[in-house]
Motif scaffolding. Structure first.
Motif, PDB file in Angstrom:
ATOM      1  N   LYS A 190       0.853  -1.199   0.000  1.00 17.94           N
ATOM      2  CA  LYS A 190       0.000   0.000   0.000  1.00 17.94           C
ATOM      3  C   LYS A 190       0.883   1.240   0.000  1.00 17.94           C
ATOM      4  CE  LYS A 190      -3.900  -2.190   2.286  1.00 17.94           C
ATOM      5  NZ  LYS A 190      -4.605  -2.376   3.555  1.00 17.94           N
ATOM      6  N   GLU A 191       0.832   1.983  -1.084  1.00 17.62           N
ATOM      7  CA  GLU A 191       1.706   3.142  -1.253  1.00 17.62           C
ATOM      8  C   GLU A 191       0.942   4.441  -1.015  1.00 17.62           C
ATOM      9  OE1 GLU A 191       5.066   3.189  -2.224  1.00 17.62           O
ATOM     10  OE2 GLU A 191       5.087   1.024  -1.953  1.00 17.62           O
ATOM     11  N   GLY A 192       1.690   5.491  -0.771  1.00 22.44           N
ATOM     12  CA  GLY A 192       1.121   6.833  -0.733  1.00 22.44           C
ATOM     13  C   GLY A 192       0.290   7.153   0.498  1.00 22.44           C
ATOM     14  N   ILE A 193       0.458   6.365   1.547  1.00 24.36           N
ATOM     15  CA  ILE A 193      -0.252   6.662   2.792  1.00 24.36           C
ATOM     16  C   ILE A 193       0.791   7.035   3.833  1.00 24.36           C
ATOM     17  CG2 ILE A 193      -1.766   5.751   4.593  1.00 24.36           C
ATOM     18  CD1 ILE A 193      -2.554   3.589   2.375  1.00 24.36           C
ATOM     19  N   GLN A 194       0.635   8.221   4.421  1.00 24.45           N
ATOM     20  CA  GLN A 194       1.604   8.639   5.426  1.00 24.45           C
ATOM     21  C   GLN A 194       1.116   8.221   6.811  1.00 24.45           C
ATOM     22  OE1 GLN A 194       4.752  10.176   4.881  1.00 24.45           O
ATOM     23  NE2 GLN A 194       4.840   9.424   6.983  1.00 24.45           N
ATOM     24  N   VAL A 195       1.967   7.526   7.548  1.00 26.56           N
ATOM     25  CA  VAL A 195       1.645   7.184   8.930  1.00 26.56           C
ATOM     26  C   VAL A 195       2.171   8.310   9.814  1.00 26.56           C
ATOM     27  CG1 VAL A 195       1.851   5.484  10.766  1.00 26.56           C
ATOM     28  CG2 VAL A 195       1.809   4.741   8.370  1.00 26.56           C
ATOM     29  N   VAL A 196       1.283   8.859  10.631  1.00 25.98           N
ATOM     30  CA  VAL A 196       1.612  10.061  11.395  1.00 25.98           C
ATOM     31  C   VAL A 196       1.359   9.827  12.878  1.00 25.98           C
ATOM     32  CG1 VAL A 196       1.103  12.525  11.692  1.00 25.98           C
ATOM     33  CG2 VAL A 196       0.876  11.478   9.434  1.00 25.98           C
ATOM     34  N   VAL A 197       2.348  10.153  13.677  1.00 23.55           N
ATOM     35  CA  VAL A 197       2.123  10.187  15.128  1.00 23.55           C
ATOM     36  C   VAL A 197       1.735  11.608  15.502  1.00 23.55           C
ATOM     37  CG1 VAL A 197       3.197  10.041  17.406  1.00 23.55           C
ATOM     38  CG2 VAL A 197       3.753   8.342  15.654  1.00 23.55           C
ATOM     39  N   TRP A 198       0.694  11.708  16.294  1.00 23.37           N
ATOM     40  CA  TRP A 198       0.287  13.006  16.842  1.00 23.37           C
ATOM     41  C   TRP A 198       0.319  12.847  18.354  1.00 23.37           C
ATOM     42  CZ3 TRP A 198      -0.657  17.965  15.510  1.00 23.37           C
ATOM     43  CH2 TRP A 198      -1.424  18.754  16.369  1.00 23.37           C
ATOM     44  N   ALA A 199       1.364  13.387  18.967  1.00 21.74           N
ATOM     45  CA  ALA A 199       1.568  13.143  20.393  1.00 21.74           C
ATOM     46  C   ALA A 199       1.855  14.445  21.115  1.00 21.74           C
ATOM     47  CB  ALA A 199       2.744  12.192  20.591  1.00 21.74           C
ATOM     48  N   GLY A 200       1.543  14.489  22.376  1.00 26.08           N
ATOM     49  CA  GLY A 200       1.841  15.670  23.189  1.00 26.08           C
ATOM     50  C   GLY A 200       3.283  15.679  23.662  1.00 26.08           C
ATOM     51  N   ASP A 201       3.624  16.679  24.462  1.00 23.43           N
ATOM     52  CA  ASP A 201       5.017  16.788  24.918  1.00 23.43           C
ATOM     53  C   ASP A 201       5.380  15.667  25.891  1.00 23.43           C
ATOM     54  OD1 ASP A 201       3.069  18.715  26.063  1.00 23.43           O
ATOM     55  OD2 ASP A 201       4.560  18.951  27.643  1.00 23.43           O
ATOM     56  N   GLY A 202       4.443  15.238  26.729  1.00 25.52           N
ATOM     57  CA  GLY A 202       4.732  14.128  27.635  1.00 25.52           C
ATOM     58  C   GLY A 202       4.962  12.841  26.871  1.00 25.52           C
ATOM     59  N   GLY A 203       4.061  12.559  25.937  1.00 26.20           N
ATOM     60  CA  GLY A 203       4.152  11.343  25.130  1.00 26.20           C
ATOM     61  C   GLY A 203       5.348  11.335  24.195  1.00 26.20           C
ATOM     62  N   THR A 204       5.964  12.516  24.018  1.00 25.36           N
ATOM     63  CA  THR A 204       7.101  12.617  23.110  1.00 25.36           C
ATOM     64  C   THR A 204       8.422  12.710  23.868  1.00 25.36           C
ATOM     65  OG1 THR A 204       5.728  13.763  21.488  1.00 25.36           O
ATOM     66  CG2 THR A 204       8.114  13.988  21.238  1.00 25.36           C
ATOM     67  N   ALA A 205       8.499  13.706  24.748  1.00 27.39           N
ATOM     68  CA  ALA A 205       9.797  14.020  25.361  1.00 27.39           C
ATOM     69  C   ALA A 205      10.051  13.221  26.634  1.00 27.39           C
ATOM     70  CB  ALA A 205       9.861  15.510  25.674  1.00 27.39           C
ATOM     71  N   ASP A 206       8.990  12.722  27.264  1.00 26.25           N
ATOM     72  CA  ASP A 206       9.171  11.974  28.507  1.00 26.25           C
ATOM     73  C   ASP A 206       8.934  10.480  28.267  1.00 26.25           C
ATOM     74  OD1 ASP A 206       9.677  14.394  29.695  1.00 26.25           O
ATOM     75  OD2 ASP A 206       7.702  14.627  30.574  1.00 26.25           O
ATOM     76  N   ILE A 207       7.713  10.025  28.497  1.00 28.63           N
ATOM     77  CA  ILE A 207       7.451   8.585  28.477  1.00 28.63           C
ATOM     78  C   ILE A 207       7.626   7.970  27.090  1.00 28.63           C
ATOM     79  CG2 ILE A 207       4.936   8.733  28.155  1.00 28.63           C
ATOM     80  CD1 ILE A 207       4.646   6.474  30.228  1.00 28.63           C
ATOM     81  N   GLY A 208       7.459   8.768  26.053  1.00 33.46           N
ATOM     82  CA  GLY A 208       7.565   8.223  24.699  1.00 33.46           C
ATOM     83  C   GLY A 208       8.934   8.390  24.062  1.00 33.46           C
ATOM     84  N   LEU A 209       9.896   8.948  24.809  1.00 36.92           N
ATOM     85  CA  LEU A 209      11.184   9.309  24.195  1.00 36.92           C
ATOM     86  C   LEU A 209      11.966   8.094  23.696  1.00 36.92           C
ATOM     87  CD1 LEU A 209      13.125  11.601  23.475  1.00 36.92           C
ATOM     88  CD2 LEU A 209      14.181  11.333  25.702  1.00 36.92           C
ATOM     89  N   GLN A 210      11.902   7.000  24.467  1.00 39.36           N
ATOM     90  CA  GLN A 210      12.667   5.808  24.073  1.00 39.36           C
ATOM     91  C   GLN A 210      12.179   5.260  22.725  1.00 39.36           C
ATOM     92  OE1 GLN A 210      13.520   2.801  27.107  1.00 39.36           O
ATOM     93  NE2 GLN A 210      12.549   1.311  25.779  1.00 39.36           N
TER      94      GLN A 210
END
Lengths: 84, 301, 390
Positions: free
Chosen positions: B92-112
């Motif tokens: 399946k081509e041409g579909i962008q998978v996008v994460v939409w996350a907050g600062d906690g989910g990105t810089a803290d718990i989601g950083l790894q």
């Protein structure tokens, strides 16, 4: 197929008629409006639509009355009127 | 730029539906609206625990006209990588998978997971909407809360600095990293469109002033966002294949005299109202130092 | 074709024959060879799949969740601490009804550090909604992984499956394994037909949105319904697999239970030694039998009841314990017997082999003989830590 997992489908008003939340109602003064499009652009709710001539119209069913449109309007063409 | 100019970049089509549960003046709503317009609906969204877990709508309704996979707090980047690889395996081509996350989910718990996906150059677009605290749980500090800011877990103001996450991601040598602001939607949309032209890991860090958590009236979201850029506290830039470039208004702010004093930004927000003159000077100095470093990057590129 | 394979390699061959499409895993002793072998298969172009070399087990399961939600067939494997580290996503996978298959090389949980055999890890996911199948041998590991995809992807089930095998005694011990032909496996396990709710830009649906107290409970009920239906599906799939390969599988395996006064229930690699003990004791005139648990979840209620209801004593030997209670499987079996009105039976929970402690044929003979004495009591429940050193 039986629904076995919580699948949600797109719907306007997923939280109901959010216009009811409003304390201040934005009203466009069309005699002042210069059609710049900024109120439409900056509405977080997508509750301002553009008609065929790109004239902005507020969808009051959903407008939460945040007032960003009035704050960003460069010609002060949107008044905030306290809801009854 | 006028209506015509706006419509040249911003499609009329809406993918964030009105009547969703976001707070009045919500920057996440603004950002999502722009992001999805830029993607034109050809995207699958992965959303970890955040305010958007609510905004996306209560079952059985969705506020978004794109497919969404809600996921646990720490799992966004790796879940998105799994989707992206599965789409490739399935042809399946041409579909962008996008994460939409907050600062906690990105810089803290989601950083790894974020770092793992970036290092593997997973083909995803990761957008962090940074409202500078854990808003959904009630304004607790995150590693992206700025120095001095009041939160419910820093009642006297945060004593540490804000983590410089976009630069940390850039050090993973991914093809595209950018910062953006909900006050500058055209800049954001152009960056999203540029990002998705790349295969591999793309990161956009979106500054998202939150009326509820930052203690300013709901009508000031865009004004505060713009002041963050005008004072130079938040900088709009992109790093494309390692090449650094200031964008939009930030590109005209290298001259310190063009930048507004930080207090113009700080004084609009209740979270900074306790700051002393000394604190404000410290923040101003910090901004000046940061811009000196940016000057070096501009010269190097 | 027969190959000499450890259970770890058999797992990799099973996943290859199942034509998995995404492998996402993080290394942990004693699981590593599963993933190493799959990496060889993929890079040697023997298996058309993508390996996501994630930075943690939490991400391994997250990537499998993403891949399964997008319609692919994912595989992962882990053990002990790794399983605990991915625990949050274990529940997510079941709640999202995603047909993921995971190998669990069962190993003790620290502290103190121990890399050896123990079932505390796999039993920690008992209540999550996963189907849990246990294997005695490398052959069973291979067969179970292939069957696991049929079960997981079955429209009446749609739940993830964990396939367990013992650390080192199975994972690192080679034995001859019959490999079914790829064509045979393909006919048994066709490519996954994605359900209508797979992520698709043409049908923008949202998975896992907030549910209010008016709705949440029903979804938990539906998971349980899926598990209850899985019992029948597991048996049917096991029968069909038997027709194709000559190796039939059920929910449990009974060994000389028909006339047995004393039955030991166990699982995994211990079962082989219990069989030997049964044979030795039978020659001495004891009516001993074995029930090997293949399926831990769904709990094989009827099958166990049928096998155990005539016994006068049932011993459950397990490498797991519910702190403050008793053997996890033993308490379940004891309550099954009592709630089914079988009261004239002595049940004894033997906690044995934790952290890889040796337990062999002679130990099982001792346990059997002690049960033949205890059965005279007529009824009761007891917990015994077998071989505890003072």
């Amino acid at each position: 197929m039986r629904v076995i997992t919580p699948i949600a489908k797109p719907k306007e008003g997923s939280a109901g008629l959010t216009g009811k939340w409003r304390i201040f109602k934005p009203v466009i003064n069309y005699s002042k409006c210069n059609n710049c499009g900024l109120c439409w652009l900056y509405c977080p709710e997508a509750a301002i639509t553009l008609d065929g001539k790109n004239v902005p119209k507020i969808v009051y069913e959903y407008c939460k009355g945040c007032g960003i449109c009035a704050n960003e309007c460069p010609v002060r063409a949107i008044d905030l009127i306290k809801e009854e | 730029m006028g209506m015509k100019g706006i419509l040249r970049v911003v499609p009329k089509e809406e993918y964030l539906l009105p009547g969703n549960p976001s707070c009045p003046g919500c920057p996440a709503s603004l950002g999502l609206r722009y992001l999805l317009k830029a993607l034109g609906g050809k995207a699958i969204l992965v959303i970890p625990a955040s305010c958007t877990s609510i905004i996306v709508g209560p079952y059985p309704f969705s506020s978004l006209r794109v497919p969404v996979l809600n996921i646990a707090f720490a799992a966004a980047a790796s879940t998105a990588a799994g989707i992206s690889e599965a789409l490739k395996v399935k042809g399946k081509e041409g579909i962008q998978v996008v994460v939409w996350a907050g600062d906690g989910g990105t810089a803290d718990i989601g950083l790894q997971a974020l770092s793992g996906a970036a290092e593997r150059n997973s083909d995803i677009l990761y957008v962090c909407y940074d409202n500078e605290a854990y808003m959904n749980t009630g304004i607790q500090r995150s590693s992206l809360t700025p120095y001095g800011a009041w939160t419910t877990t820093t009642p006297k103001g945060k004593v540490e600095e804000k983590k410089n996450l976009p630069m940390i991601v850039a050090e993973h040598k991914v093809p595209y990293v950018a910062t953006a602001s909900v006050g500058y939607p055209i800049d954001l949309i152009l960056k999203v469109r540029k990002a998705i032209k790349y295969r591999g890991f793309k990161y956009i860090h979106l500054h998202a002033p939150c009326p509820y958590g930052w203690r300013f009236p709901a009508n000031k979201t865009v004004e505060v966002a713009k002041l963050a850029v005008k004072t130079g506290i938040w900088v709009l830039y992109e790093i494309e294949n390692g090449k650094f470039r200031l964008t939009s208004l930030s590109s005209s702010l290298i001259d310190p005299s063009k930048r507004l004093p930080v207090n113009k930004y700080l004084k609009l927000q209740g979270r900074f109202k306790h700051l002393s003159e000394e604190d404000i000077s410290r923040i101003q100095e910090h901004v000046n130092t940061m811009w000196d470093e940016l000057m070096r990057l501009v010269k190097e590129s | 074709m027969k190959l000499l394979l450890t259970s770890n390699y058999a797992a990799a061959y099973g996943a290859k024959l199942a034509r998995v499409e995404i492998v996402a895993a993080y290394p942990i002793t004693p699981q590593t060879q599963v993933v190493e072998k799959l990496a060889e298969f993929i890079e040697g172009e023997e298996l058309k799949a993508t390996m996501i070399r994630v930075e943690s087990e939490h991400s391994a399961m997250a990537a499998c969740i993403g891949a399964a939600a997008a319609g692919a067939r994912p595989f992962t494997a882990t053990s002990s601490q790794g399983l605990l580290y991915m625990y949050e996503m274990i529940w997510w996978a079941a709640g999202a009804r995603l047909p993921i298959v995971m190998g669990v090389v069962t190993r003790a949980i620290a502290p103190p550090w121990s890399i050896w055999s123990d079932h505390a890890d796999i039993l920690s996911i008992r209540d999550s909604g996963w189907i849990i199948i246990f294997s005695e041998s490398a052959q069973e590991v291979l067969d179970n992984i292939i069957q696991a995809y049929r079960i997981a992807e079955h429209k009446e089930v749609l739940l993830p499956v964990a396939v367990g095998w013992d650390a080192f005694t199975s994972s690192h011990t080679a034995e001859p394994v019959s490999l079914p032909e790829q064509e045979l496996v393909d006919s048994f396990l066709p490519p996954r037909t994605p359900e209508p709710f797979v992520l698709d830009v043409n049908e923008p649906i949202s998975h896992g949105n907030l549910t209010y107290p008016d709705e949440y409970m029903e979804f938990r009920f539906l998971i349980n319904e899926g598990l209850e239906r899985a019992r029948k599906v597991i048996r049917e799939v096991g029968k069909e697999y038997g027709k194709l390969t000559g190796r039939e599988y059920g929910l449990i395996e009974e060994y000389k239970c028909g006339d047995a006064d004393v039955i030991l229930v166990t699982l995994g690699s211990m079962a082989g030694d219990v069989k030997d003990a049964v044979d030795i004791l039978r020659k001495e005139g004891y009516h001993a039998g074995l029930v090997k648990l293949r399926c831990l979840r769904p709990f094989p209620r009827e099958a166990l009841l049928n096998a155990l209801r005539e016994a006068r004593a049932v011993g459950i030997v397990e490498r797991s314990f519910s702190m403050g209670r008793g053997g996890i499987i033993a308490t379940e079996i004891n309550s099954l017997l009592r709630e089914s009105g079988v009261n004239d039976v002595v049940t004894v929970s033997y906690i044995a082999g934790l952290g890889g402690r040796e337990i062999g044929v002679n130990d099982f003979i001792n346990i059997f003989k002690s049960l033949f004495k205890k059965m005279e009591r007529g009824s009761g429940f007891e917990v015994v830590w077998y071989g505890l050193r003072g």
